[in-house]
Structures are given as structure tokens and as C-alpha cells.
Design an enzyme around this catalytic site. Structure first.
Site, mmCIF file in Angstrom:
data_model
loop_
_atom_site.group_PDB
_atom_site.id
_atom_site.type_symbol
_atom_site.label_atom_id
_atom_site.label_comp_id
_atom_site.label_asym_id
_atom_site.label_seq_id
_atom_site.Cartn_x
_atom_site.Cartn_y
_atom_site.Cartn_z
ATOM 1 N N LYS A 54 0.844 -1.213 0.000
ATOM 2 C CA LYS A 54 0.000 0.000 0.000
ATOM 3 C C LYS A 54 0.875 1.257 0.000
ATOM 4 O O LYS A 54 0.617 2.197 -0.742
ATOM 5 C CB LYS A 54 -0.883 0.031 1.260
ATOM 6 C CG LYS A 54 -2.066 -0.909 1.184
ATOM 7 C CD LYS A 54 -2.791 -0.948 2.518
ATOM 8 C CE LYS A 54 -3.899 -1.982 2.479
ATOM 9 N NZ LYS A 54 -4.476 -2.267 3.799
ATOM 10 N N GLN A 98 -4.985 -1.336 9.731
ATOM 11 C CA GLN A 98 -4.886 -2.689 9.179
ATOM 12 C C GLN A 98 -5.468 -3.705 10.170
ATOM 13 O O GLN A 98 -5.107 -3.732 11.338
ATOM 14 C CB GLN A 98 -3.409 -3.014 8.895
ATOM 15 C CG GLN A 98 -3.181 -4.347 8.218
ATOM 16 C CD GLN A 98 -3.778 -4.417 6.826
ATOM 17 O OE1 GLN A 98 -3.635 -3.500 6.018
ATOM 18 N NE2 GLN A 98 -4.482 -5.506 6.529
ATOM 19 N N ASP A 121 -11.312 2.822 3.841
ATOM 20 C CA ASP A 121 -11.667 1.400 3.766
ATOM 21 C C ASP A 121 -13.182 1.222 3.618
ATOM 22 O O ASP A 121 -13.645 0.138 3.267
ATOM 23 C CB ASP A 121 -11.205 0.674 5.049
ATOM 24 C CG ASP A 121 -10.066 -0.296 4.783
ATOM 25 O OD1 ASP A 121 -9.831 -0.619 3.604
ATOM 26 O OD2 ASP A 121 -9.425 -0.731 5.755
#
Ligand code: NAP
Length: 307
Positions: A54, A98, A121
Site C-alpha cells: 500500500k 490494518q 476502507d
């Protein structure tokens, strides 16, 4: 019939190019450099790899990347303090924590603490609610990727009979909402669905997000249907100790004999997720600045015409 392969790697790279162009124009014309903060707690090897990819992709697309690595022993209060600080930081437009988090931390509490405007997200209940209400929202990345892949075959999803197998909060449910927004006729199947093979065989578009390797069989697929396989399971390779391979939720070889188009695993939905995260970061930056919000949901005409 042999299905056309929907090449997720190429489509994801094309999307990343469009996102990088948009980021470049924002920096050049409006002095806005989108920034993504990624928070990694502990040292889960799979998460380390994912976070590394990422960061590289964010910087490679002309955006700022802010990595925050915390020890597995970090307390919930300290993590909430960091999220609060990132929420207030004007150079951070997207925040990603995460998952999975260590067991002593309440993941839902952390995700709910992220400012919905920075929730790239798309997991915050406010964004899921906005999606359900048909309002502009940051949608989860994997479902967005599925929509873009489906549109490489069907430029309009309107009127298509679509089945989504799986109703998780991160894939099945938001995908159903996105598909409704595209005017598809949507069936959402789950572990209590009866006669699933027959229900599935009516669909023009099958999206499998179950987490059970090779669950969807050839006989479930209407000839010519489009099949998008979200599932990823790592299985040992028989007779090759220590080796493993990734397997999807669809029995790929036999399904490809009847489907019109199908995504492989790996190389289908998987590569789309990071590209959609970058797209959401640019969108979030534009939303926060009050600039027009780019729509990355349509593949380029080059992608649509590829066989
Ligand atoms: P999940 O939370 O475990 O949800 C699985 C869904 O499948 C549930 O809704 C479950 O139904 C349904 N299901 C289970 N057994 C079934 C059966 N026999 N018949 C019909 N439905 C059944 O999984 P997830 O997080 O959505 O992930 C699904 C798969 O996608 C996994 O392989 C995951 O690794 C993969 N994935 C890939 C990406 C990516 O490519 N970037 C991202 C996310 C997930 P109930 O609700 O009734 O239990």
C-alpha cells in the site's frame, strides 16, 4: 464455450494510472496532495506485506504516505489517541487501520473512531449507512473492485440478474448496495439459502464471496454468465510438501467451460483492492477540500474493448 478471462492485474494497473493522473492534476492545479495514513499494530507477516504494498502504491501514485507501526502490546486508549490525531491532521485525507488487531483491542471501537470523511476502507457504519441510503459515500474497496471488473464486461449493470453469494459486512452486503445503485436485480445468498445451485443458475452475473474453495460448480452457472470470484484460500499443493497455492470460491477450470467471462484467482479481484484504496484516497481528499469528486467506477474504453 471457453470464457474470456477478466484480467484483474491489467484492469487494476489501468485504474491506478487514472488515479495517479487525478492526483497529479490535484497537486498541479489545486496544490492538494492526497495523503494516506496506514496504521499497523504488531508484526503479522501477511499484514506487513500488504501494508508495504500500500505504501509503495500510494507514493508511486504521487500521494503522501504516512506509516504508523505500533507494538502488539499497544493499549486501546493509545490507538484511539493516534486515530484522533490523524482525524485532525489536515495533510491526512485517508486513514486505514490494518486488520486484524490484537485480541485485547476492540476493532469495532477503533473503526468507529475514524472520521467517516477519512474512512477510505469504507467500513465505518456512517459510510455503510450512506451507501444504503444512496448518498455519496466512501464504499469498501473490494466491492468497488468487483463493480469495476463487472463493468469491463457489462458497461451497464442495469437490469442484470445478479447473485452475490456471501453477506459479510466487508464484501457481500456493501456489494449488494452498490449493485442496487447500478440498477441490477440483486439476490444475496448465504449459508441458509435453499436450492442455491438453482438460484445461482438464473443469474447473468455471479459474484462469489464465501471463503470456501471451489464451492461454485459448473452446473450452477448459466451459459454465458459473468463470474467474479472474490474468494481467496491458501491450500497446500498435494504431493509438494511446503508448497501452497491460492484457490478461489469458484471451480475455475470447469466454470470457465460455460461462463462468458470469469476472473482468475489469483489475478482477478485481489489486485483491484489496493487500486480502489488509492481511488478512495483521492476521492476523500476532494470531498474534504470541497472539490469535484472524480468517479473511478467506470473502466476506460480500452479496458472494455479488451478480449
Ligand atoms: P465471511 O465474513 O466469512 O463471509 C462468508 C459468507 O459466506 C457469509 O455470509 C456466509 O453466510 C456465506 N457462506 C458460508 N457458507 C456458505 C454456504 N454453504 N452457502 C452459501 N453461503 C455461505 O467472508 P468474507 O470476509 O466476506 O470473505 C469471503 C472470501 O473473500 C474469503 O475467501 C476472503 O479471503 C475473500 N476476500 C478477498 C478480498 C480481496 O480479494 N481483496 C477481500 C476480502 C475478502 P452466513 O452469513 O449465513 O454465515
Amino acid at each position: 464455450m471457453t470464457a474470456r478471462i477478466i484480467d484483474g492485474k491489467t484492469i487494476a494497473a489501468e485504474l491506478r494510472g487514472r488515479v495517479a493522473d487525478a492526483a497529479h492534476r490535484l497537486a498541479r492545479d489545486r496544490a492538494l496532495v492526497p495523503g494516506l495514513a496506514v496504521v499497523l499494530v504488531g508484526s503479522n507477516p501477511a499484514s506487513e506485506v500488504y501494508v508495504g504494498s500500500k505504501t509503495k502504491a500510494t507514493v508511486g501514485s504521487g500521494m503522501r504516505s504516512f506509516d504508523h507501526r505500533l507494538p502488539a502490546t499497544v493499549g486501546e486508549a493509545d490507538l484511539l489517541t493516534l486515530v484522533g490525531r490523524l482525524n485532525r491532521d489536515p495533510v491526512v485525507h485517508g486513514i486505514l487501520v490494518q486488520l486484524p488487531l490484537p485480541a485485547h483491542i476492540d476493532s469495532q471501537k477503533i473503526l468507529a473512531a475514524i472520521d467517516p470523511a477519512k474512512d477510505v476502507d469504507g467500513f465505518h457504519p456512517v459510510n455503510l449507512g450512506r451507501l444504503a441510503a444512496g448518498l455519496p459515500a466512501l464504499a469498501p474497496c473490494t466491492p468497488l473492485g468487483c463493480i469495476i471488473l463487472a463493468k469491463t464486461v457489462h458497461p451497464s449493470l442495469e437490469g442484470l440478474d445478479a447473485i452475490i453469494i456471501g453477506r459479510s459486512n466487508i464484501v457481500g452486503k456493501p456489494l449488494a448496495l452498490l449493485m442496487l445503485g447500478e440498477n441490477a436485480t440483486v439476490t444475496v445468498a448465504h449459508s441458509k439459502t435453499e436450492n442455491l445451485p438453482e438460484v445461482c443458475a438464473r443469474a447473468d452475473l455471479v459474484i462469489a464471496a464465501v471463503g470456501r474453495p471451489e464451492f461454485v460448480r459448473k452446473s450452477w452457472i448459466k451459459p454465458g454468465a459473468t463470474v467474479i470470484d472474490v474468494g481467496i484460500t491458501r491450500l497446500p499443493v498435494p504431493g509438494e510438501p511446503g508448497k501452497s497455492k491460492l484457490v478461489g470460491d469458484v471451480a475455475f477450470a470447469e466454470a470457465a467451460e460455460v461462463a462468458g467471462a470469469i476472473t482468475p484467482v489469483p489475478g482477478g479481484v485481489g489486485p483491484m483492492t489496493i487500486s480502489c484504496l488509492l481511488a478512495n484516497t483521492v476521492r476523500a481528499a476532494c470531498m474534504q477540500a470541497g472539490f469535484p469528486i472524480p468517479d473511478f467506477s467506470k473502466p476506460s474504453s480500452d479496458e472494455r474493448s479488451r478480449d
